[in-house]
Scaffold this motif. Structure first.
Motif, PDB file in Angstrom:
ATOM      1  N   LEU A 146       0.941  -1.223   0.181  1.00  0.00           N
ATOM      2  CA  LEU A 146       0.002  -0.081   0.175  1.00  0.00           C
ATOM      3  C   LEU A 146       0.770   1.402   0.018  1.00  0.00           C
ATOM      4  O   LEU A 146       0.544   2.136  -0.608  1.00  0.00           O
ATOM      5  CB  LEU A 146      -0.799   0.222   1.200  1.00  0.00           C
ATOM      6  CG  LEU A 146      -2.110  -1.107   1.091  1.00  0.00           C
ATOM      7  CD1 LEU A 146      -2.823  -1.146   2.588  1.00  0.00           C
ATOM      8  CD2 LEU A 146      -3.011  -1.008   0.083  1.00  0.00           C
TER       9      LEU A 146
ATOM     10  N   TRP B 197       0.904   3.885  -3.041  1.00  0.00           N
ATOM     11  CA  TRP B 197       0.634   5.335  -2.786  1.00  0.00           C
ATOM     12  C   TRP B 197       1.862   6.329  -2.993  1.00  0.00           C
ATOM     13  O   TRP B 197       1.479   7.225  -3.918  1.00  0.00           O
ATOM     14  CB  TRP B 197       0.373   5.603  -1.173  1.00  0.00           C
ATOM     15  CG  TRP B 197      -0.144   6.927  -1.054  1.00  0.00           C
ATOM     16  CD1 TRP B 197       0.703   7.865  -0.551  1.00  0.00           C
ATOM     17  CD2 TRP B 197      -1.449   7.493  -1.349  1.00  0.00           C
ATOM     18  NE1 TRP B 197       0.086   9.301  -0.606  1.00  0.00           N
ATOM     19  CE2 TRP B 197      -1.226   8.970  -0.940  1.00  0.00           C
ATOM     20  CE3 TRP B 197      -2.505   7.182  -1.764  1.00  0.00           C
ATOM     21  CZ2 TRP B 197      -2.182   9.894  -0.842  1.00  0.00           C
ATOM     22  CZ3 TRP B 197      -3.492   8.037  -1.590  1.00  0.00           C
ATOM     23  CH2 TRP B 197      -3.603   9.581  -1.584  1.00  0.00           C
TER      24      TRP B 197
ATOM     25  N   CYS C  91      -5.887  -5.207  -3.375  1.00  0.00           N
ATOM     26  CA  CYS C  91      -5.115  -5.922  -2.447  1.00  0.00           C
ATOM     27  C   CYS C  91      -5.603  -7.232  -2.323  1.00  0.00           C
ATOM     28  O   CYS C  91      -6.765  -7.437  -1.679  1.00  0.00           O
ATOM     29  CB  CYS C  91      -4.940  -5.217  -1.093  1.00  0.00           C
ATOM     30  SG  CYS C  91      -3.789  -6.079   0.114  1.00  0.00           S
TER      31      CYS C  91
ATOM     32  N   PHE D  91      -3.688   4.075   5.981  1.00  0.00           N
ATOM     33  CA  PHE D  91      -3.590   3.954   4.501  1.00  0.00           C
ATOM     34  C   PHE D  91      -5.288   3.931   3.896  1.00  0.00           C
ATOM     35  O   PHE D  91      -5.513   4.285   3.000  1.00  0.00           O
ATOM     36  CB  PHE D  91      -3.028   2.852   3.722  1.00  0.00           C
ATOM     37  CG  PHE D  91      -1.539   3.322   3.655  1.00  0.00           C
ATOM     38  CD1 PHE D  91      -1.146   4.266   2.618  1.00  0.00           C
ATOM     39  CD2 PHE D  91      -0.285   2.637   4.165  1.00  0.00           C
ATOM     40  CE1 PHE D  91       0.243   4.575   2.518  1.00  0.00           C
ATOM     41  CE2 PHE D  91       0.902   3.265   4.157  1.00  0.00           C
ATOM     42  CZ  PHE D  91       1.206   4.149   3.062  1.00  0.00           C
TER      43      PHE D  91
ATOM     44  N   LEU E 197      -9.533   1.417  -2.727  1.00  0.00           N
ATOM     45  CA  LEU E 197      -8.858   0.565  -2.471  1.00  0.00           C
ATOM     46  C   LEU E 197      -9.761  -0.646  -1.936  1.00  0.00           C
ATOM     47  O   LEU E 197     -10.902  -0.795  -1.067  1.00  0.00           O
ATOM     48  CB  LEU E 197      -8.061   1.054  -1.058  1.00  0.00           C
ATOM     49  CG  LEU E 197      -7.326   0.007  -0.156  1.00  0.00           C
ATOM     50  CD1 LEU E 197      -6.371  -0.704  -1.162  1.00  0.00           C
ATOM     51  CD2 LEU E 197      -6.897   0.454   1.061  1.00  0.00           C
TER      52      LEU E 197
END
Length: 77
Positions: free
Chosen positions: A12, A16, A25, A56, A63
């Motif tokens: 992550l 980013w 993910c 995050f 996400l």
């Protein structure tokens, strides 16, 4: 479990920092997602990395956590 949490965190972080804003993910461990979503006590051995992952999740991006447990379960955050 700690190693997979570390891998999620670093993945992550890297996504980013490289400007990705739509990220999937994938994992085969549904219990990891439960720990991430529900949190753990500060005394838990994985508390620090789980807290970092949760931070995050709050970033402004799309996400998706995809959990493989015999079938695909998609959990959007």
């Amino acid at each position: 479990m700690h190693a997979e949490l570390q891998a999620i965190f670093h993945g992550l972080e890297k996504a980013w920092n490289h400007g990705y804003r739509h990220v999937e993910c994938e994992s085969d461990c549904q219990s990891l997602l439960k720990l991430i979503k529900e949190g753990v006590p500060t005394t838990h051995p994985c508390a620090l990395v789980i807290d970092l992952i949760k931070r995050f999740i709050d970033y402004p991006w799309l996400l998706l956590f995809i959990i493989h447990c015999g079938k695909i379960i998609v959990v959007q955050t």
